[in-house]
Design a protein around this motif. Sequence first.
Motif, PDB file in Angstrom:
ATOM      1  N   ALA A   1      23.600 -14.326 -27.075  1.00 45.03           N
ATOM      2  CA  ALA A   1      24.894 -14.322 -27.059  1.00 45.03           C
ATOM      3  C   ALA A   1      25.617 -15.347 -25.979  1.00 45.03           C
ATOM      4  N   GLY A   2      26.478 -16.360 -26.216  1.00 44.17           N
ATOM      5  CA  GLY A   2      27.237 -17.011 -25.451  1.00 44.17           C
ATOM      6  C   GLY A   2      26.375 -18.202 -24.866  1.00 44.17           C
ATOM      7  N   VAL A   3      24.879 -18.192 -25.479  1.00 45.56           N
ATOM      8  CA  VAL A   3      24.087 -19.383 -24.866  1.00 45.56           C
ATOM      9  C   VAL A   3      24.678 -20.985 -25.461  1.00 45.56           C
ATOM     10  N   GLY A   4      24.879 -20.752 -26.643  1.00 45.26           N
ATOM     11  CA  GLY A   4      25.126 -22.037 -27.377  1.00 45.26           C
ATOM     12  C   GLY A   4      24.057 -22.561 -28.251  1.00 45.26           C
ATOM     13  N   SER A   5      23.918 -23.780 -28.451  1.00 45.94           N
ATOM     14  CA  SER A   5      23.048 -24.378 -29.229  1.00 45.94           C
ATOM     15  C   SER A   5      21.629 -24.305 -28.698  1.00 45.94           C
ATOM     16  N   ILE A   6      20.552 -23.980 -29.201  1.00 41.17           N
ATOM     17  CA  ILE A   6      19.162 -23.655 -28.880  1.00 41.17           C
ATOM     18  C   ILE A   6      18.231 -24.568 -29.791  1.00 41.17           C
ATOM     19  N   CYS A   7      17.108 -25.264 -29.092  1.00 41.24           N
ATOM     20  CA  CYS A   7      16.174 -26.043 -29.822  1.00 41.24           C
ATOM     21  C   CYS A   7      14.987 -25.149 -29.830  1.00 41.24           C
ATOM     22  N   LEU A   8      14.191 -25.575 -31.039  1.00 44.12           N
ATOM     23  CA  LEU A   8      12.879 -25.001 -31.089  1.00 44.12           C
ATOM     24  C   LEU A   8      11.863 -25.774 -31.150  1.00 44.12           C
ATOM     25  N   PRO A   9      11.508 -26.534 -30.154  1.00 45.18           N
ATOM     26  CA  PRO A   9      10.500 -27.791 -30.047  1.00 45.18           C
ATOM     27  C   PRO A   9       9.247 -27.699 -30.644  1.00 45.18           C
ATOM     28  N   PHE A  10       8.669 -26.268 -30.477  1.00 44.06           N
ATOM     29  CA  PHE A  10       7.316 -25.890 -31.037  1.00 44.06           C
ATOM     30  C   PHE A  10       7.305 -25.104 -32.281  1.00 44.06           C
ATOM     31  N   GLY A  11       8.676 -25.015 -32.836  1.00 45.68           N
ATOM     32  CA  GLY A  11       8.717 -24.013 -34.041  1.00 45.68           C
ATOM     33  C   GLY A  11       8.929 -22.662 -33.823  1.00 45.68           C
ATOM     34  N   GLY A  12       8.482 -22.162 -34.999  1.00 43.24           N
ATOM     35  CA  GLY A  12       8.350 -20.602 -35.218  1.00 43.24           C
ATOM     36  C   GLY A  12       9.410 -20.074 -36.170  1.00 43.24           C
ATOM     37  N   ASN A  13       8.856 -19.863 -37.304  1.00 38.12           N
ATOM     38  CA  ASN A  13       9.586 -19.587 -38.594  1.00 38.12           C
ATOM     39  C   ASN A  13      10.506 -18.384 -38.472  1.00 38.12           C
ATOM     40  N   GLU A  14      10.229 -17.335 -37.875  1.00 39.13           N
ATOM     41  CA  GLU A  14      11.297 -16.444 -37.634  1.00 39.13           C
ATOM     42  C   GLU A  14      12.262 -16.481 -36.873  1.00 39.13           C
ATOM     43  N   ALA A  15      12.116 -17.091 -35.606  1.00 40.30           N
ATOM     44  CA  ALA A  15      13.024 -17.690 -34.618  1.00 40.30           C
ATOM     45  C   ALA A  15      13.833 -18.708 -35.241  1.00 40.30           C
ATOM     46  N   TYR A  16      13.386 -19.751 -36.233  1.00 38.70           N
ATOM     47  CA  TYR A  16      14.148 -20.849 -36.940  1.00 38.70           C
ATOM     48  C   TYR A  16      15.383 -19.920 -37.679  1.00 38.70           C
ATOM     49  N   MET A  17      14.731 -19.045 -38.368  1.00 42.25           N
ATOM     50  CA  MET A  17      15.580 -18.442 -39.431  1.00 42.25           C
ATOM     51  C   MET A  17      16.796 -17.638 -38.746  1.00 42.25           C
ATOM     52  N   THR A  18      16.251 -16.831 -37.712  1.00 42.02           N
ATOM     53  CA  THR A  18      17.387 -16.110 -36.755  1.00 42.02           C
ATOM     54  C   THR A  18      18.140 -16.858 -36.289  1.00 42.02           C
ATOM     55  N   LEU A  19      18.054 -18.060 -35.547  1.00 39.41           N
ATOM     56  CA  LEU A  19      19.026 -18.862 -34.961  1.00 39.41           C
ATOM     57  C   LEU A  19      19.723 -19.734 -35.914  1.00 39.41           C
ATOM     58  N   ALA A  20      19.215 -20.042 -37.065  1.00 36.85           N
ATOM     59  CA  ALA A  20      20.068 -20.818 -37.907  1.00 36.85           C
ATOM     60  C   ALA A  20      21.063 -19.805 -38.728  1.00 36.85           C
ATOM     61  N   GLN A  21      20.711 -18.790 -38.933  1.00 33.53           N
ATOM     62  CA  GLN A  21      21.607 -17.751 -39.661  1.00 33.53           C
ATOM     63  C   GLN A  21      22.782 -17.245 -38.814  1.00 33.53           C
ATOM     64  N   ARG A  22      22.333 -17.547 -37.439  1.00 34.39           N
ATOM     65  CA  ARG A  22      23.756 -17.097 -36.300  1.00 34.39           C
ATOM     66  C   ARG A  22      24.233 -18.363 -36.036  1.00 34.39           C
ATOM     67  N   GLY A  23      24.074 -19.622 -36.305  1.00 31.20           N
ATOM     68  CA  GLY A  23      24.588 -20.984 -36.015  1.00 31.20           C
ATOM     69  C   GLY A  23      24.315 -21.083 -34.527  1.00 31.20           C
ATOM     70  N   LEU A  24      23.099 -20.729 -34.065  1.00 27.69           N
ATOM     71  CA  LEU A  24      22.727 -20.967 -32.637  1.00 27.69           C
ATOM     72  C   LEU A  24      21.578 -22.003 -32.746  1.00 27.69           C
ATOM     73  N   LEU A  25      21.221 -22.822 -33.789  1.00 25.20           N
ATOM     74  CA  LEU A  25      20.074 -23.549 -33.739  1.00 25.20           C
ATOM     75  C   LEU A  25      20.562 -24.957 -33.748  1.00 25.20           C
ATOM     76  N   GLN A  26      20.015 -25.812 -32.861  1.00 29.44           N
ATOM     77  CA  GLN A  26      20.257 -27.329 -32.542  1.00 29.44           C
ATOM     78  C   GLN A  26      19.389 -28.156 -33.590  1.00 29.44           C
ATOM     79  N   PRO A  27      20.025 -28.961 -34.480  1.00 27.58           N
ATOM     80  CA  PRO A  27      19.213 -29.821 -35.412  1.00 27.58           C
ATOM     81  C   PRO A  27      18.384 -30.664 -34.568  1.00 27.58           C
ATOM     82  N   GLU A  28      16.976 -30.755 -35.181  1.00 25.79           N
ATOM     83  CA  GLU A  28      16.339 -31.884 -34.619  1.00 25.79           C
ATOM     84  C   GLU A  28      15.614 -32.718 -35.795  1.00 25.79           C
ATOM     85  N   TYR A  29      15.196 -33.937 -35.813  1.00 26.61           N
ATOM     86  CA  TYR A  29      14.938 -34.766 -37.013  1.00 26.61           C
ATOM     87  C   TYR A  29      13.714 -33.918 -37.553  1.00 26.61           C
ATOM     88  N   TYR A  30      12.911 -33.819 -36.641  1.00 25.37           N
ATOM     89  CA  TYR A  30      11.521 -33.225 -37.068  1.00 25.37           C
ATOM     90  C   TYR A  30      11.465 -31.776 -36.734  1.00 25.37           C
TER      91      TYR A  30
END
Length: 663
Positions: A499-528
Amino acid sequence: MLSRIADDRLTQTYRYPRAASILLYSVVALGVFWLPYHVRVSSADRSDSAQVGFNNRVALAVVFAGIGAATILSLLAPRPARQDPAPEDRAQLGVRPLAVACALQTVAIGVMHWIMYGSPPSGESAYFLPRLYFLGRGLTPYRQFEFAYGPAMIYPPNWLARAFGLSIESGYACWFWVFCVAGTVLLWILIREARAARTAKLAAFVILTSWLPIGMALQYLPMRFVAGFGALVLAAAVTRALRRRWYLLPPVYLCLTLLVLSISPEIGCAFIPALLTYLILDLEIRRESLLTIGVYAALMICTLGLLPGELFLVLRSFAAGGNAFPILPSAYVLLYLGSLLTIVPRLLADGFRCVRGGQAFANWPFGAALTIAMAVHTICMVPGALARADVGHVYFYGVGAFLLATLSTWPSGKWRNAYSLALIAQFQVLGLVVTFHFLFPAYRSDAGQAFLHWVDQHGSSRLIGSGQSVMGERRWNELLTRLRRVQQSRLDSSADRLAGVGSICLPFGGNEAYMTLAQRGLLQPEYYYLFSNVFTPEHVQRKLADLRTCTYVLLGVETEDGNSAESNSAESNSDRTKPAALDSIAKPPDSHQVRDESSASSLKWVLQFPWLPPLRDPPLPNPYLPIGATIDAEYSAARRVNSRWILWKKRYDGRPGVSLSRP
């Protein structure tokens, strides 16, 4: 032209000269399985082929040359010694196989969606769901994030989710079901239209239908791969109806081409020469016919110029050798090459004979011009099958070869039954086993979490008491303890610490982390996403440019002793943890790619061959080194989220980073 040739009621049978056939197949086998190791392959694109020094382009060239040689051999073959009765004309394939297939698909998709719902994306859905989250945030496919397929495979799930108030996962599952059933119906209609015996039609349907699509892979369904063949049949029907109004034909052909392109760019590109072949063979040589072909070609060139170049980004990458597998003499490869080199050259040779006014030998299940156009479409799909020559790509890109071979009743008699059984055993039975082998761990974990959720919601249920009595209280408690440990290590159980961190990148992925961040609006988009379709140094640089815009990155870790470490400070536990991503990617500059036991076992399963070619000497350098090195040099561990995830923050003061690597 060919449409004006009356079909003979007798199918003439002939054979190649046996010695010439054996010589041809032997040369092709050497050219596909041996020669590519002796022609230098570029190391610019990452692939398993490059790691072992296998040149897929050489193998493809040999296959095309083999098809040409087999076509010439067919033209020079002696006249047939006997005539066999033609197959039953348009014998109907009943509705029952279609109903059974759709029912099995519906049940399988429903069960898979129930298992996956609320869990990390499993199977091939892990490729689509991250991109659907991006689309839901207003980003544009191809331009703002990478997508390898056509817009018809990404926009409809988003529309369904919005129209019916569904989650992204449910929208994907609904479109997956529609796409799966529609493709099965199209395949059924296509086979019904063929002029072949009922048993041949039933064999083709059983061989080519995705009965249990447990991989939830939208890109590996019949619709994508039979769309071009279905569009050819529709083009033939439109041509017959509008032959006198030629000016209406080019726009219709353009719409059909764009329809196939909207599903899959590479299938659309393979459809264009097939359609042109049909038009050249079917239309009479006159001014209107030439205008029809010319206007269609002009419209197609202009339209391709207007399409975004990124639509063909992955197609260009694969054509250059990215992510290729070496072609090994597996059973499915031999079946594919045998079908391709036997049936397609006969059809092409018959086309040449008829153009010259001669007599045809082979059976045309869709009529002369249309069958030959399908043979051309099959040839154009060869690169897709052999560039990444695993069992799935060969099966789906080889749909034309298997379809024509089965419907053309090749081979004949008892050999036809053996051939059909071999295809079913290889692709339906063994293919399902391979898919289940790779997906079982993820589905088992997802099913376990779904079971744990149900237990927590229905603690007083009699079923729970029955389960305890059957398993025993000790084993029951051990099972629940293991499931809760997994639950606690998942990011969604500790997401409040972000909470309060802002946008977060997942450079090495992680399906579960990706879904969690995306659902909470915390995921920073990357092209790949992750390293999917990142093959060249230019692709790595694009990913590196996105990384430099990230203030926070989330990396997965594992504890040294296997125990959880729940401190809020990653720095205080740096001696007890390692970042799994950096440990495998951020290595010294002289590091190289190596084949560990796990990757070798996976590759054997994928290629279905017990022996793998040795890695080239010297081995190729790790292409992802800059990504790991940048994180290691420019980011510091900032916060432990839970036992599996640590948040790293970009440094702006020039201080050395805190490394969580093993000493």
